[in-house]
Design an enzyme around this catalytic site. Sequence first.
Site, PDB file in Angstrom:
ATOM      1  N   ASP A  68      13.119 -27.212 -39.848  1.00 16.52           N
ATOM      2  CA  ASP A  68      13.982 -27.140 -41.018  1.00 16.52           C
ATOM      3  C   ASP A  68      14.491 -28.530 -41.397  1.00 16.52           C
ATOM      4  OD1 ASP A  68      16.025 -26.534 -42.907  1.00 16.52           O
ATOM      5  OD2 ASP A  68      16.365 -24.592 -41.951  1.00 16.52           O
ATOM      6  N   ASP A 115      10.316 -23.323 -52.158  1.00 13.87           N
ATOM      7  CA  ASP A 115      10.262 -21.877 -52.367  1.00 13.87           C
ATOM      8  C   ASP A 115      11.326 -21.496 -53.389  1.00 13.87           C
ATOM      9  OD1 ASP A 115      10.456 -19.045 -52.133  1.00 13.87           O
ATOM     10  OD2 ASP A 115       9.602 -19.162 -50.124  1.00 13.87           O
ATOM     11  N   THR A 149      -0.249 -31.885 -56.207  1.00 16.06           N
ATOM     12  CA  THR A 149      -0.643 -31.214 -54.970  1.00 16.06           C
ATOM     13  C   THR A 149      -1.403 -29.928 -55.271  1.00 16.06           C
ATOM     14  OG1 THR A 149       1.393 -29.910 -54.837  1.00 16.06           O
ATOM     15  CG2 THR A 149       1.433 -32.115 -53.858  1.00 16.06           C
TER      16      THR A 149
END
Length: 226
Positions: A111, A133, A206
């Site tokens: 994280d 996300d 990406t």
Amino acid sequence: MTTPQQPHGPLRSFGRLKSRPVKPRQQALLDTLLPEIAVPTGPFQPLDLMPEAKAVWLEIGFGGGEHMASQAGRNPETLVIGAEPFVNGVASAVRHVEEQALKNVRIHEGDARDVVDWLPDACLDRVFIMFPDPWHKARHNKRRLIQPEFVAKLARVMKPGAALRFATDWADYAEWTTERVLADPSFRFADEAADRNAIPADHVTTRYEEKKLGDCAPVFLDFTRG
């Protein structure tokens, strides 16, 4: 292979930690190269990792590592720290580091909020948060990375004048982020008149971005730490 850390706090801002088996070559790099370039677990001084670095950048959630590796290759005198909890992404990133012979990348498999907590005050020159996300369902918004508490933590570790770039292809997350970052008095837009849909000159596209999974064209929000 480094074991992913437990989620930070009661809610994590990311989904699955692994989607498919890691290829043998990538597993070998996770076993050998990753320990050599991993950031310490606990408080650390970035320049201890690369004393000759002229700047320190952090990429939060680097996905497959394409953006991080490209930025590191273009800026060899900059220490680029990346954090990613997804083991397949870390495996891909380590492969990029090995193939491009990058000496200025350090990785945390876990994280990114832990890394931010470990960093000293005013040590970062730039932060990237690229297509995190979106947790776009309203009941999941509380899981989004961008929350007032996290923005305040970023302000602590960023130098005055440091740059923060946030990118998303979800319109409501762009609005959400704009509101919460600008609500912190430490941040302002780098350019009030900038076209948020214009692709920055130093941007690296990406694979995730190319999938066009969101509900809008990519939005790039560039902020400055006051």
